[in-house]
Design an enzyme around this catalytic site. Structure first.
Site, mmCIF file in Angstrom:
data_model
loop_
_atom_site.group_PDB
_atom_site.id
_atom_site.type_symbol
_atom_site.label_atom_id
_atom_site.label_comp_id
_atom_site.label_asym_id
_atom_site.label_seq_id
_atom_site.Cartn_x
_atom_site.Cartn_y
_atom_site.Cartn_z
ATOM 1 N N ASP A 285 0.853 -1.178 0.000
ATOM 2 C CA ASP A 285 0.000 0.000 0.000
ATOM 3 C C ASP A 285 0.900 1.243 0.000
ATOM 4 O O ASP A 285 2.093 1.163 0.338
ATOM 5 C CB ASP A 285 -0.893 -0.036 1.248
ATOM 6 C CG ASP A 285 -1.749 1.197 1.384
ATOM 7 O OD1 ASP A 285 -2.477 1.519 0.429
ATOM 8 O OD2 ASP A 285 -1.693 1.852 2.446
ATOM 9 N N ASP B 225 -1.751 -0.533 6.069
ATOM 10 C CA ASP B 225 -2.007 0.139 7.345
ATOM 11 C C ASP B 225 -3.483 0.245 7.699
ATOM 12 O O ASP B 225 -3.820 0.703 8.793
ATOM 13 C CB ASP B 225 -1.408 1.551 7.312
ATOM 14 C CG ASP B 225 -2.200 2.468 6.382
ATOM 15 O OD1 ASP B 225 -2.280 2.161 5.171
ATOM 16 O OD2 ASP B 225 -2.745 3.476 6.856
ATOM 17 N N ASP C 220 -0.317 5.255 0.757
ATOM 18 C CA ASP C 220 -0.585 6.271 1.772
ATOM 19 C C ASP C 220 -0.598 5.669 3.174
ATOM 20 O O ASP C 220 -1.353 4.739 3.469
ATOM 21 C CB ASP C 220 -1.933 6.942 1.502
ATOM 22 C CG ASP C 220 -1.915 7.798 0.247
ATOM 23 O OD1 ASP C 220 -0.815 8.101 -0.229
ATOM 24 O OD2 ASP C 220 -2.992 8.145 -0.262
#
Length: 270
Positions: free
Chosen positions: A22, A206, A24
């Site tokens: 991922d 996250d 961001d």
């Protein structure tokens, strides 16, 4: 093409390690969007013949320059939350036929949805907090359409039901309702694993929408992000298959990947 370096009985099987990440809050710092703390580990992965495939809600136009800056241009990227794939070496300005077809399908649905395609770059910037230039890249869509719902909750559910009847997938995020023809990060991950046949896989994320991807990999890493809703305990944490970082963002990314690479270096190949 990427260099395959894992050999067994004289046959080239694929990269030793294929990393799905991922962006961001994971490889990009939540506040500064910097990835530089992970630069050294990215270089180490490159020298070892390992692949890194970015997987994000960002568009191909947003990801392509980032991918090139990170030295990952020889690898594909998963874009628009799995609605599409950016091919190796592509600059993110590919065919938008699927997006135009999607927009036509949305136009046949009940009113109340305002997509990025209905907004100007200034409108998109105002709703996302992006700069006007960044908002323009976010509007350069090829596979999915985020937008705002202006009606009540009951009408939104009717709209989503009609969208699904029309063959569209609908995902409500914190701010935007996103429509597409389907596909998730994990779906694209499965297809790319089948294509590249790595010896092992790692996924890093996250947020809750990364969980499916983390569970598909041989090793999953939950990167700390105080701004994220967080990820609850996952199967495999007690056994060490799922790990969590102490540090956030690219610092945590680098911490986890350094430890994993050191661990795998001392483990004999299967």
């Amino acid at each position: 093409m990427p260099k395959f370096v894992f050999y067994c009985r004289g046959m080239t099987l694929g990269p030793r390690l294929l990393v799905f990440s991922d962006l961001d809050g994971t490889l990009l710092d939540h506040a500064s969007y910097s990835w530089q703390p992970a630069a050294g580990v990215l270089r180490r992965l490159e020298l070892a013949g390992c692949g890194v495939i970015l997987a994000s809600s960002k568009t191909a136009a947003e990801i392509a320059p980032l991918r090139d800056a990170m030295g990952l241009g020889d690898w594909p990227a998963i874009v628009e939350n799995g609605s599409g794939v950016l091919d190796p070496g592509a600059d993110g300005t590919g065919d938008d036929a699927a997006y135009r077809e999607l927009r036509a399908a949305i136009a046949r649905l009940p009113t109340g949805f305002t997509g990025f395609g209905d907004m100007t770059s200034q409108d998109t910037a105002a709703h996302t907090g992006l700069s006007a230039k960044a908002a323009e890249l976010a509007r350069a869509r090829q596979f999915s359409e985020p937008g705002l719902w202006s009606g009540n909750d009951a009408d939104r559910e009717i709209f989503i039901d009609k969208a699904r009847q029309a063959g569209l997938a609908a995902q409500q995020g914190g701010r935007f309702l996103t429509l597409s023809f389907g596909g998730t990060k994990a779906d694209r991950m499965d297809a790319l694993i089948a294509k590249y046949r790595p010896a092992r896989t790692v996924a890093l994320g996250d947020a809750p929408n990364d969980v499916e991807m983390l569970n598909r990999a041989d090793f999953g890493v939950v990167v700390a992000n105080p701004a994220s809703p967080g990820i609850p305990p996952l199967p495999g944490e007690d056994a060490g298959r799922i790990r969590r970082t102490r540090l956030p963002g690219p610092q945590g990314w680098a911490e986890a990947m350094t430890a994993l690479l050191d661990e795998l270096t001392t483990t004999k190949d299967p």
